[in-house]
Design a protein around this motif. Structure first.
Motif, short mmCIF file in Angstrom:
data_model
loop_
_atom_site.label_atom_id
_atom_site.label_comp_id
_atom_site.label_asym_id
_atom_site.label_seq_id
_atom_site.Cartn_x
_atom_site.Cartn_y
_atom_site.Cartn_z
N SER A 55 31.09 39.19 37.69
CA SER A 55 31.05 39.78 36.35
C SER A 55 29.78 40.62 36.24
O SER A 55 28.91 40.56 37.12
N LEU A 76 36.96 44.42 30.45
CA LEU A 76 37.52 43.14 30.05
C LEU A 76 36.43 42.29 29.41
O LEU A 76 35.38 42.07 30.02
N PRO A 78 35.16 38.64 28.04
CA PRO A 78 35.52 37.26 28.34
C PRO A 78 36.00 36.51 27.11
O PRO A 78 35.85 36.98 25.98
N PHE A 328 38.22 35.03 32.48
CA PHE A 328 39.11 36.19 32.38
C PHE A 328 40.52 35.72 32.75
O PHE A 328 40.85 35.64 33.93
#
Length: 446
Positions: A55, A76, A78, A328
């Motif tokens: 990440s 994206l 979390p 995710f």
């Protein structure tokens, strides 16, 4: 002015991108057929695997870069539970309190440790040359904090050993808090109103970031291995494999090394033997990344968080595990859970080098015990090795920093994670700053 950048990991790519924006001529050379360095993503059937960083922690430079690359829609976020971080202690997982005040109210530390933490504001600051991370936290917060908080955190962030890593190269901000406020806790208390930096990923994996940068570059040369750097009459010449464009005949005003330290050392043996010798001394540690999936119903522990770290005191096999599917959810099928485990690092390098079958089995057995997993076998497992993936900011790195400063007047620079630390946002920030520095020196060239 013309700049040669050697190495197309995130640092070299970002530097080329920012130089291009500033109108500085450059050539970026990469020996491999693809870009990204340690940022590697893989789609393995229904599983989205991150083999390097799992990440990114957003900072201003990274946020702006994602916007400029039109990647905002691919970001994206979390799940909200990702703020929960766990540490294993005495065979159980503890959710780590988010602030020092909450930590003092929690049962994680012994009351003597909490008393020492509460008295940290009364300790005078000290200047200790080459102080390690362990030494700093031990004198200000006590040994239990080192053993059960700093040790697993440093292993998780840097695959490192806090007994060896230098504080000022690893957590320089904490040292500044001690200098400016006389206390780490006083400084942190003043920073509480600052917004936290969110953690993000990308829809198609983190490798889409270096690929997106590469798609914007006009002077990227893949499969071009630079074998030697020559300096004559204030200019640089490169010896390059597969040099069909004749770039070896070009003169460069500046060279930026964006390679792993040992590869950089080989290039600089002739041009800068002192720096080469220092780069050979940079410590690298092996790390093996294992992804493991189980049916969701077979996992007895509620995976409501980012993941869990394992202090060395607990005698674990892995350094810890990210609960990837909780962080995710799209990383695996909806009826499964996906763990990403990390093995080896500075504290257990031999574990990373075990036969693959043994690593997979030990990871599975550890996960079964830690998370009350009923499955005799995982649904899926994948192993990826980084034999020399992570440079360490130990006592040897200071020589490198000092020599690079001396070589800047010769327009020889470095832009790599052994200089900035492994965090991708830090690499991007340093690349932007270096691009500005090179740009500002253009008038000195005809």
């Amino acid at each position: 002015m013309r700049v040669a950048i050697i190495g197309a990991g995130i640092s070299g790519l970002a530097l080329a991108y920012y130089l291009q924006k500033l109108g500085v001529r450059y050539d970026l050379f990469e020996s491999e057929p693809e870009v990204g360095g340690v940022i590697k993503s893989m789609q393995h059937g229904p599983y989205q695997l991150e083999l390097g960083p799992h990440s990114l922690q957003m900072n201003q430079e990274l946020e702006e870069l994602l916007q400029e690359l039109k990647l905002e829609e691919d970001v994206l976020r979390p799940t909200p539970q990702s703020t929960h971080r766990y540490i294993r202690k005495d065979g159980e997982f503890y959710c780590l309190p988010s602030t020092p005040k909450l930590l003092l109210q929690d049962s994680f530390f012994h009351w003597r440790t909490k008393l020492q933490i509460s008295q940290e504001t009364q300790l005078p600051p000290q200047e200790i040359p080459e102080e390690t991370v362990s030494q700093f936290f031990q004198r200000r917060f006590g040994q239990e904090v080192v053993d059960y908080l700093i040790n697993p955190m440093v292993a998780g962030l840097y695959a490192g050993d806090p007994d060896k890593l230098l504080l000022e190269r690893t957590f320089p901000g904490l040292k500044e808090l001690e200098r400016e406020h006389g206390s780490v806790l006083k400084g942190l208390d003043l920073q509480q109103d600052l917004p936290s930096k969110p953690v993000v990923s990308l829809v198609n994996g983190l490798q889409s970031l270096p690929q997106a940068i590469a798609s914007k570059l006009v002077s990227l040369h893949l499969d071009h291995k630079v074998e030697m750097i020559h300096r004559a009459k204030g200019k640089y010449l490169l010896s390059i494999q597969h040099d069909v464009e004749g770039l070896g005949d070009e003169e460069f005003d500046a060279v930026v090394i964006a390679l792993p330290a040992h590869a950089a050392a080989e290039l600089l043996d002739f041009t800068s033997p002192g720096l080469a010798a220092a780069l050979y001394n940079v410590t690298y540690v092996p790390l093996t990344v294992v992804h493991t999936a189980y049916r969701k119903h077979a996992v007895g522990y509620p995976l409501a968080g980012f993941g869990a770290l394992h202090p060395q005191k607990e005698n674990p096999f892995s350094l810890g595990a990210v609960w990837s599917s909780s962080l995710f959810p799209g990383t695996c099928p909806p009826d499964e859970v996906l763990f990403t485990s990390f093995i080896g690092g500075s504290q257990a390098p031999e574990a990373a080098q075990l036969p693959e079958a043994e690593i997979l089995l030990q990871v599975h057995e550890e996960l079964r015990e830690n998370y009350s997993i009923s499955s005799k076998l995982p649904v899926f497992q994948h192993c990826y090795r980084w034999p020399t993936g992570f440079p360490q900011a130990d006592m040897f790195i200071n020589d490198v920093h000092q020599l690079l400063e001396l070589l800047e007047p010769e327009q020889l620079y470095a832009c790599a994670n052994w200089l900035t630390g492994p965090a991708v946002p830090d690499c991007v920030r340093h690349a932007k700053q270096l691009a500005q520095k090179i740009y500002s020196q253009r008038p000195s060239f005809p």
